[in-house]
Motif scaffolding. Structure first.
Motif, PDB file in Angstrom:
ATOM      1  N   LYS A 272       0.834  -1.207   0.000  1.00  0.00           N
ATOM      2  CA  LYS A 272       0.000   0.000   0.000  1.00  0.00           C
ATOM      3  C   LYS A 272       0.869   1.257   0.000  1.00  0.00           C
ATOM      4  CE  LYS A 272      -4.009   2.304   1.836  1.00  0.00           C
ATOM      5  NZ  LYS A 272      -3.469   3.663   1.665  1.00  0.00           N
ATOM      6  N   SER A 292      -5.017  -4.948   0.912  1.00  0.00           N
ATOM      7  CA  SER A 292      -5.043  -4.854   2.372  1.00  0.00           C
ATOM      8  C   SER A 292      -4.607  -3.461   2.805  1.00  0.00           C
ATOM      9  CB  SER A 292      -4.107  -5.895   2.990  1.00  0.00           C
ATOM     10  OG  SER A 292      -4.436  -7.194   2.552  1.00  0.00           O
ATOM     11  N   PRO A 293      -5.305  -2.845   3.765  1.00  0.00           N
ATOM     12  CA  PRO A 293      -4.919  -1.506   4.221  1.00  0.00           C
ATOM     13  C   PRO A 293      -3.745  -1.579   5.191  1.00  0.00           C
ATOM     14  CG  PRO A 293      -6.789  -2.291   5.479  1.00  0.00           C
ATOM     15  CD  PRO A 293      -6.488  -3.357   4.444  1.00  0.00           C
ATOM     16  N   TYR A 294      -3.295  -0.413   5.637  1.00  0.00           N
ATOM     17  CA  TYR A 294      -2.382  -0.399   6.766  1.00  0.00           C
ATOM     18  C   TYR A 294      -3.170  -0.897   7.980  1.00  0.00           C
ATOM     19  CZ  TYR A 294       0.305   2.904   3.881  1.00  0.00           C
ATOM     20  OH  TYR A 294       0.992   3.508   2.872  1.00  0.00           O
ATOM     21  N   LYS A 297      -5.770   1.314   9.881  1.00  0.00           N
ATOM     22  CA  LYS A 297      -6.017   2.553   9.141  1.00  0.00           C
ATOM     23  C   LYS A 297      -6.865   2.238   7.913  1.00  0.00           C
ATOM     24  CE  LYS A 297      -1.672   4.702  10.612  1.00  0.00           C
ATOM     25  NZ  LYS A 297      -2.240   5.792  11.406  1.00  0.00           N
ATOM     26  N   PRO A 298      -8.164   2.554   7.939  1.00  0.00           N
ATOM     27  CA  PRO A 298      -9.051   2.212   6.816  1.00  0.00           C
ATOM     28  C   PRO A 298      -8.647   2.898   5.518  1.00  0.00           C
ATOM     29  CG  PRO A 298     -10.307   2.864   8.769  1.00  0.00           C
ATOM     30  CD  PRO A 298      -8.873   3.219   9.035  1.00  0.00           C
ATOM     31  N   VAL A 299      -8.960   2.243   4.404  1.00  0.00           N
ATOM     32  CA  VAL A 299      -8.728   2.822   3.079  1.00  0.00           C
ATOM     33  C   VAL A 299      -9.661   4.009   2.886  1.00  0.00           C
ATOM     34  CG1 VAL A 299      -8.967   2.397   0.603  1.00  0.00           C
ATOM     35  CG2 VAL A 299      -7.922   0.669   2.071  1.00  0.00           C
ATOM     36  N   GLU A 301      -8.655   7.243   3.689  1.00  0.00           N
ATOM     37  CA  GLU A 301      -8.276   8.335   4.592  1.00  0.00           C
ATOM     38  C   GLU A 301      -7.067   9.121   4.089  1.00  0.00           C
ATOM     39  OE1 GLU A 301      -7.603   6.724   8.447  1.00  0.00           O
ATOM     40  OE2 GLU A 301      -9.742   6.559   8.925  1.00  0.00           O
TER      41      GLU A 301
END
Length: 662
Positions: A272, A292-294, A297-299, A301
């Motif tokens: 990411k 997959s996000p961090y 931390k949602p995608v 943002e």
């Protein structure tokens, strides 16, 4: 009808692809200049693609074979389609080859489709889920329209007045495939990696990695150039070929799968991160990201632009600072990347800006850097106390001898009580082998590794230049150290600043001493043993065998962990990670000790003071942690008289530090 439609479709797709290529290149050229040899780079692509890249892809045989069939079939089919259906050079030979190429591509696309039925979590979804259908459409469409060319269907079958619907359907299928393969390749579809990836191989910023070479040292900043940025603040501060490298990402997630920080639940996913840099290069947000996000931390943002800050002081930015500080610089992501993207370079470049320009090094980072500036060591200890632990050893000093075979580099483990045991063991081994060695003593300073990984390039260069000046006063054949971080920095990063040395990790040197008959060991009487590969010895410098050879010489049969060798899991101690201390759901060393536990080993052998500290810090660990030097020192026995004859092992030729090139 197809004779008219196909050339129009093919050359329209090629024209749009060319326009997209110009647009894409302009995006890359927003970055800073980086001189490359255009013709030499392009000429090197076939070998780099077929040899250097495929040894990485080939680690997964199924994917490797799928890639050969699909990508090889596509390249051949595309060229032949232009000749046969675009330029009208239809003949049975070219047509037959086109059928074979499209068949190969279709078979490969079936395996791609199979992989996408229940894809592993690391694979990006979204547009990538349509890719198998697009591959099939292109290959099947090209196959069908080529059948009349080789006489397998009547030439006029698709030309009659009643066949216009079939002709339009076939043209539509081909157009679909052309759109994905040609148009999407340069305008930003799932096939974008094919265009950017080929040019990335041609103009890679580390051309030394190809042809069997190795290039892992960080590149120095030119601190004398006041106009040059101190690190990377915005996407346009990267070099243009770094931006090109980001754009080559295929989103396979192999970096994600091996990242220790991601596995520990820290806010870092290298895949990411690279995609966020692509978003910043083009401008926009990460809302369309389908992987997959961090962790935590949602995608959706994050957002940015080519000339906007990557890490903002307030408001939305491309990444958060703790994402960058989560990295252990273990280089597992780089080792696994089939597109040879340099994630660690990018992370350290961005850290440099945060540290040098903003002074924003988290947690104990600022304190450690201040200590390095004030006392030449990260702990802030009195520099004059570096040898207090060895008062009883009467260590020979370089200042007294001026010339020796081996300079023993102690590293900042000299201030750590646990690592002092390792150093004492190593000194015992050197004396048993009658090695002509000496230490710098209080003249030795920190190698600068921690400062450089934390982004403080100025402090690193200051320490390095002073160490180089000290070393230039003496003559020695090689440097030996038990610290892989010092080993790497001295051997691979001092050279850019004028310090060229032959450096040995202590495991390599001990293995050489044993092979030369200068060490003898008692049979191993301990329990089962596994070995943990330090990142800066293994992945950074390719030394995997010497430590195992030493253990074998001791009579130890190593019980390998599932993740060992180049896929070894990081202990969590590199890159200043213990200093920045970004929280996650679990600790990286805990995961590594779980790997140890799965082998059933009673002891884990290590070859790095950082690894020793991290693994010994695991609560309720079931295995003892010991450095290889300690195991060797405990096993030493007196050599037979025939082996101890002679008064000196020093080679006749000597050389200065500056004359030894690693």
């Amino acid at each position: 009808m197809l004779d008219t439609l196909l050339p129009i479709l093919i050359f329209t797709a090629l024209t749009l692809a060319a326009i997209g290529a110009v647009r894409r290149i302009r995006l890359w050229r927003q970055g800073r200049p980086s001189p490359v040899n255009l013709l030499k780079g392009l000429a090197a692509v076939p070998r780099r693609y077929l040899v250097d890249l495929h040894h990485v892809v080939g680690r997964d045989k199924m994917i490797s074979n799928t890639h050969v069939a699909t990508a090889g079939g596509f390249v051949a089919a595309a060229v032949l389609m232009i000749l046969v259906h675009g330029l009208g050079l239809a003949n049975p030979v070219l047509g037959g080859l086109l059928l074979l190429a499209s068949t190969s591509m279709f078979i490969g696309s079936l395996f791609v489709a199979r992989r996408r039925i229940n894809p592993p979590a690391r694979l990006s979804k979204g547009p990538w889920m349509r890719l198998p259908k697009s591959l099939m459409a292109f290959s099947l469409g090209v196959f069908l329209i080529t059948l009349p060319t080789v006489g397998l269907l009547p030439e006029g079958l698709l030309e009659g007045s009643g066949s216009w619907l079939l002709a339009l359907i076939l043209a539509g299928v081909v157009a679909w495939g052309l759109g994905e393969m040609f148009f999407g390749m340069t305008w930003g579809g799932p096939m974008k990696h094919a265009f950017a990836g080929a040019l990335h191989l041609a103009f890679h910023r580390r051309a030394e990695r190809f042809g069997g070479g190795r290039s892992t040292g960080l590149k120095a900043l030119n601190l004398e150039n006041e106009a040059a940025p101190l690190g990377v603040e915005k996407p346009a501060d990267f070099t243009w070929n770094q931006l090109l490298g980001f754009d080559a990402c295929v989103q396979c997630g192999r970096c994600e799968a091996v990242c220790p920080a991601f596995a520990a639940g820290q806010p870092l996913n290298p895949k990411k991160l690279i995609q966020d840099m692509v978003v910043g290069m083009a401008g926009g947000s990460d809302a369309a990201y389908a992987g997959s996000p961090y962790p935590g931390k949602p995608v959706g943002e994050h957002a940015g632009s080519p000339h906007g800050p990557i890490v903002a002081l307030e408001g939305k930015a491309l990444v958060d600072a703790d994402t960058l500080w989560s990295c252990t610089t273990c280089r597992a992501c780089v080792e696994e990347c089939p597109m040879m993207i340099e994630h660690v370079d990018a992370i350290v470049d961005m850290r440099r800006h945060l540290t040098l320009e903003r002074g924003k090094t988290p947690n104990k980072g600022a304190e450690v850097l201040d200590n390095l500036i004030a006392t030449d060591n990260p702990g802030g200890f009195d520099p004059g106390s570096r040898l207090n632990w060895a008062a009883d050893l009467e260590l020979p000093l370089m200042a007294d001898l001026k010339q020796v075979d081996v300079l023993l580099w102690l590293g900042d483990g000299a201030f750590d009580m646990r690592n002092q045991r390792t150093l004492r063991a190593l000194i015992k081994v050197l004396k048993a082998a009658e090695v002509d060695f000496a230490v710098l003593g209080n003249e030795e300073r920190d190698s600068g590794d921690v400062a450089r990984r934390l982004g403080d390039e100025a402090t690193f260069q200051s320490l390095a230049k002073r160490n180089i000046a000290t070393l230039s006063q003496y003559q020695f054949l090689q440097i030996v150290t038990c610290d892989p971080h010092s080993f790497h920095v001295l051997g691979n990063e001092y050279g850019e600043l004028g310090g060229h040395y032959q450096v040995r990790h202590h495991s390599t040197f001990i293995a050489e001493l044993f092979e030369a008959g200068r060490l003898s060991f008692a049979p191993w009487r301990g329990g089962s043993v596994t070995y943990h590969d330090p990142c800066y010895l293994g992945r950074y410098n390719g030394e995997f065998e010497a430590p195992r050879n030493v253990l074998k010489a001791l009579g130890i049969e190593v019980k390998e962990m599932e993740r060992s060798g180049f896929r070894s899991r990081c202990c969590g101690g590199g890159g200043g990670a213990p200093i920045t201390d970004i929280p996650g759901k679990q600790r990286i060393p805990d995961m590594r000790m779980n790997d140890v536990q799965e082998t059933g080993a009673e002891l884990v052998a290590v070859g790095c003071p950082q690894c020793t500290a991290m693994l010994e810090g695991v609560v309720d660990a079931n295995a003892e942690v010991r450095d290889i030097a300690e195991l060797v020192a405990d096993a030493l026995v007196e050599r037979p008289a025939a082996d101890t004859s002679g008064t000196s092992h020093r080679p006749a030729a000597t050389t200065t530090a500056e004359e030894v090139i690693v």
